[in-house]
Design a protein around this motif. Structure first.
Motif, PDB file in Angstrom:
ATOM      1  N   ILE A 178      -0.260  17.599 -11.960  1.00  0.00           N
ATOM      2  CA  ILE A 178      -0.273  19.006 -11.543  1.00  0.00           C
ATOM      3  C   ILE A 178       0.716  19.821 -12.370  1.00  0.00           C
ATOM      4  CG2 ILE A 178       0.310  20.554  -9.629  1.00  0.00           C
ATOM      5  CD1 ILE A 178      -0.914  18.375  -7.765  1.00  0.00           C
ATOM      6  N   VAL A 179       1.907  19.262 -12.601  1.00  0.00           N
ATOM      7  CA  VAL A 179       2.895  19.959 -13.442  1.00  0.00           C
ATOM      8  C   VAL A 179       2.312  20.203 -14.823  1.00  0.00           C
ATOM      9  CG1 VAL A 179       5.114  19.699 -14.647  1.00  0.00           C
ATOM     10  CG2 VAL A 179       4.948  19.169 -12.215  1.00  0.00           C
ATOM     11  N   MET A 180       1.704  19.197 -15.406  1.00  0.00           N
ATOM     12  CA  MET A 180       1.151  19.336 -16.753  1.00  0.00           C
ATOM     13  C   MET A 180       0.004  20.346 -16.786  1.00  0.00           C
ATOM     14  SD  MET A 180       1.328  15.442 -18.185  1.00  0.00           S
ATOM     15  CE  MET A 180       0.892  15.865 -19.857  1.00  0.00           C
ATOM     16  N   ALA A 181      -0.798  20.376 -15.734  1.00  0.00           N
ATOM     17  CA  ALA A 181      -1.951  21.288 -15.697  1.00  0.00           C
ATOM     18  C   ALA A 181      -1.542  22.734 -15.461  1.00  0.00           C
ATOM     19  CB  ALA A 181      -2.927  20.843 -14.611  1.00  0.00           C
ATOM     20  N   THR A 182      -0.433  22.953 -14.772  1.00  0.00           N
ATOM     21  CA  THR A 182      -0.066  24.317 -14.406  1.00  0.00           C
ATOM     22  C   THR A 182       1.066  24.911 -15.237  1.00  0.00           C
ATOM     23  OG1 THR A 182       1.439  23.512 -12.683  1.00  0.00           O
ATOM     24  CG2 THR A 182      -0.826  24.022 -12.025  1.00  0.00           C
ATOM     25  N   ALA A 183       1.955  24.093 -15.751  1.00  0.00           N
ATOM     26  CA  ALA A 183       3.150  24.613 -16.422  1.00  0.00           C
ATOM     27  C   ALA A 183       2.974  24.800 -17.927  1.00  0.00           C
ATOM     28  CB  ALA A 183       4.341  23.692 -16.153  1.00  0.00           C
ATOM     29  N   GLY A 184       1.924  24.223 -18.517  1.00  0.00           N
ATOM     30  CA  GLY A 184       1.768  24.298 -19.966  1.00  0.00           C
ATOM     31  C   GLY A 184       2.742  23.354 -20.664  1.00  0.00           C
ATOM     32  N   LYS A 185       2.626  23.277 -21.977  1.00  0.00           N
ATOM     33  CA  LYS A 185       3.436  22.311 -22.720  1.00  0.00           C
ATOM     34  C   LYS A 185       4.927  22.612 -22.624  1.00  0.00           C
ATOM     35  CE  LYS A 185       3.960  19.763 -26.924  1.00  0.00           C
ATOM     36  NZ  LYS A 185       3.269  19.086 -27.958  1.00  0.00           N
ATOM     37  N   GLU A 186       5.322  23.843 -22.854  1.00  0.00           N
ATOM     38  CA  GLU A 186       6.762  24.184 -22.825  1.00  0.00           C
ATOM     39  C   GLU A 186       7.342  24.010 -21.425  1.00  0.00           C
ATOM     40  OE1 GLU A 186       8.681  24.593 -25.475  1.00  0.00           O
ATOM     41  OE2 GLU A 186       6.852  24.194 -26.610  1.00  0.00           O
ATOM     42  N   GLY A 187       6.594  24.416 -20.407  1.00  0.00           N
ATOM     43  CA  GLY A 187       7.059  24.244 -19.035  1.00  0.00           C
ATOM     44  C   GLY A 187       7.172  22.782 -18.650  1.00  0.00           C
ATOM     45  N   THR A 188       6.214  21.979 -19.109  1.00  0.00           N
ATOM     46  CA  THR A 188       6.236  20.547 -18.836  1.00  0.00           C
ATOM     47  C   THR A 188       7.444  19.901 -19.502  1.00  0.00           C
ATOM     48  OG1 THR A 188       3.832  20.463 -18.621  1.00  0.00           O
ATOM     49  CG2 THR A 188       4.949  18.384 -19.090  1.00  0.00           C
ATOM     50  N   PHE A 210       0.827  -1.206   0.000  1.00  0.00           N
ATOM     51  CA  PHE A 210       0.000   0.000   0.000  1.00  0.00           C
ATOM     52  C   PHE A 210       0.861   1.257   0.000  1.00  0.00           C
ATOM     53  CE2 PHE A 210      -2.501   3.341   2.046  1.00  0.00           C
ATOM     54  CZ  PHE A 210      -3.627   3.346   1.238  1.00  0.00           C
ATOM     55  N   ALA A 211       1.938   1.246   0.786  1.00  0.00           N
ATOM     56  CA  ALA A 211       2.830   2.405   0.848  1.00  0.00           C
ATOM     57  C   ALA A 211       3.479   2.671  -0.510  1.00  0.00           C
ATOM     58  CB  ALA A 211       3.900   2.199   1.913  1.00  0.00           C
ATOM     59  N   PHE A 212       3.937   1.625  -1.175  1.00  0.00           N
ATOM     60  CA  PHE A 212       4.516   1.784  -2.507  1.00  0.00           C
ATOM     61  C   PHE A 212       3.471   2.285  -3.494  1.00  0.00           C
ATOM     62  CE2 PHE A 212       8.269  -0.239  -1.078  1.00  0.00           C
ATOM     63  CZ  PHE A 212       9.214  -0.235  -2.090  1.00  0.00           C
ATOM     64  N   GLY A 213       2.282   1.684  -3.464  1.00  0.00           N
ATOM     65  CA  GLY A 213       1.220   2.087  -4.379  1.00  0.00           C
ATOM     66  C   GLY A 213       0.809   3.532  -4.182  1.00  0.00           C
ATOM     67  N   LEU A 214       0.644   3.944  -2.935  1.00  0.00           N
ATOM     68  CA  LEU A 214       0.255   5.315  -2.644  1.00  0.00           C
ATOM     69  C   LEU A 214       1.358   6.300  -3.038  1.00  0.00           C
ATOM     70  CD1 LEU A 214      -2.110   6.879  -1.551  1.00  0.00           C
ATOM     71  CD2 LEU A 214      -1.121   6.699   0.729  1.00  0.00           C
ATOM     72  N   THR A 215       2.601   5.926  -2.811  1.00  0.00           N
ATOM     73  CA  THR A 215       3.717   6.783  -3.226  1.00  0.00           C
ATOM     74  C   THR A 215       3.714   6.971  -4.741  1.00  0.00           C
ATOM     75  OG1 THR A 215       5.047   6.091  -1.340  1.00  0.00           O
ATOM     76  CG2 THR A 215       6.231   7.039  -3.210  1.00  0.00           C
ATOM     77  N   GLY A 216       3.520   5.894  -5.485  1.00  0.00           N
ATOM     78  CA  GLY A 216       3.448   5.988  -6.941  1.00  0.00           C
ATOM     79  C   GLY A 216       2.290   6.863  -7.386  1.00  0.00           C
ATOM     80  N   ALA A 217       1.145   6.722  -6.730  1.00  0.00           N
ATOM     81  CA  ALA A 217      -0.027   7.530  -7.076  1.00  0.00           C
ATOM     82  C   ALA A 217       0.216   9.010  -6.787  1.00  0.00           C
ATOM     83  CB  ALA A 217      -1.257   7.027  -6.317  1.00  0.00           C
ATOM     84  N   ILE A 218       0.893   9.315  -5.697  1.00  0.00           N
ATOM     85  CA  ILE A 218       1.208  10.708  -5.361  1.00  0.00           C
ATOM     86  C   ILE A 218       2.152  11.300  -6.405  1.00  0.00           C
ATOM     87  CG2 ILE A 218       2.421  12.176  -3.692  1.00  0.00           C
ATOM     88  CD1 ILE A 218       1.179  10.326  -1.491  1.00  0.00           C
ATOM     89  N   ILE A 219       3.147  10.528  -6.825  1.00  0.00           N
ATOM     90  CA  ILE A 219       4.057  11.001  -7.869  1.00  0.00           C
ATOM     91  C   ILE A 219       3.287  11.225  -9.170  1.00  0.00           C
ATOM     92  CG2 ILE A 219       6.025  10.319  -9.318  1.00  0.00           C
ATOM     93  CD1 ILE A 219       7.143   8.926  -6.766  1.00  0.00           C
ATOM     94  N   LEU A 235       0.104  12.000  -9.460  1.00  0.00           N
ATOM     95  CA  LEU A 235      -0.676  13.234  -9.280  1.00  0.00           C
ATOM     96  C   LEU A 235       0.210  14.471  -9.422  1.00  0.00           C
ATOM     97  CD1 LEU A 235      -3.009  12.228  -6.325  1.00  0.00           C
ATOM     98  CD2 LEU A 235      -3.708  12.798  -8.655  1.00  0.00           C
ATOM     99  N   GLY A 236       1.443  14.388  -8.926  1.00  0.00           N
ATOM    100  CA  GLY A 236       2.384  15.495  -9.092  1.00  0.00           C
ATOM    101  C   GLY A 236       2.663  15.777 -10.551  1.00  0.00           C
ATOM    102  N   CYS A 237       2.809  14.731 -11.331  1.00  0.00           N
ATOM    103  CA  CYS A 237       3.006  14.878 -12.773  1.00  0.00           C
ATOM    104  C   CYS A 237       1.794  15.555 -13.405  1.00  0.00           C
ATOM    105  CB  CYS A 237       3.241  13.508 -13.396  1.00  0.00           C
ATOM    106  SG  CYS A 237       3.414  13.524 -15.183  1.00  0.00           S
TER     107      CYS A 237
END
Length: 92
Positions: A26-36, A11-20, A22-24
């Motif tokens: 968020i980067v894609m949603a906020t940084a735009g294509k060039e920022g990503t 569960f800890a590994f799975g949740l860590t992967g899911a958090i990473i 989600l971070g990806c």
């Protein structure tokens, strides 16, 4: 030596992967294509990600990827825990 709880480690590994994952998202949603592209190029030691970055990912596909990442992470964590526990010598 202590043994791992295989389900909890999975569960800890799975949740860590899911958090990473989600971070990806968020980067894609906020940084735009060039920022990503810039973010992942620097994260991957200069590997050019221009040709593989796709910004038009449907929400259903992103959710499925999140679930798959959790499952794969859970399986990896459970395997590590199980293999680790199998190598421990039992004291009587």
């Amino acid at each position: 030596m202590n043994r791992f709880n295989v389900k909890k480690l999975g569960f800890a590994f799975g949740l860590t992967g899911a958090i990473i994952y989600l971070g990806c998202m968020i980067v894609m949603a906020t940084a735009g294509k060039e920022g990503t592209i810039s973010f992942f190029n620097s994260l991957l030691h200069g590997l050019d990600t221009t040709s593989i970055i796709r910004m038009d990912v449907p929400l259903s596909e992103a959710f499925l990827g999140l679930v798959q990442t959790f499952i794969i992470g859970w399986l990896i964590g459970a395997c590590i825990g199980g293999l680790y526990n199998a190598q421990i010598k039992h004291r009587k």
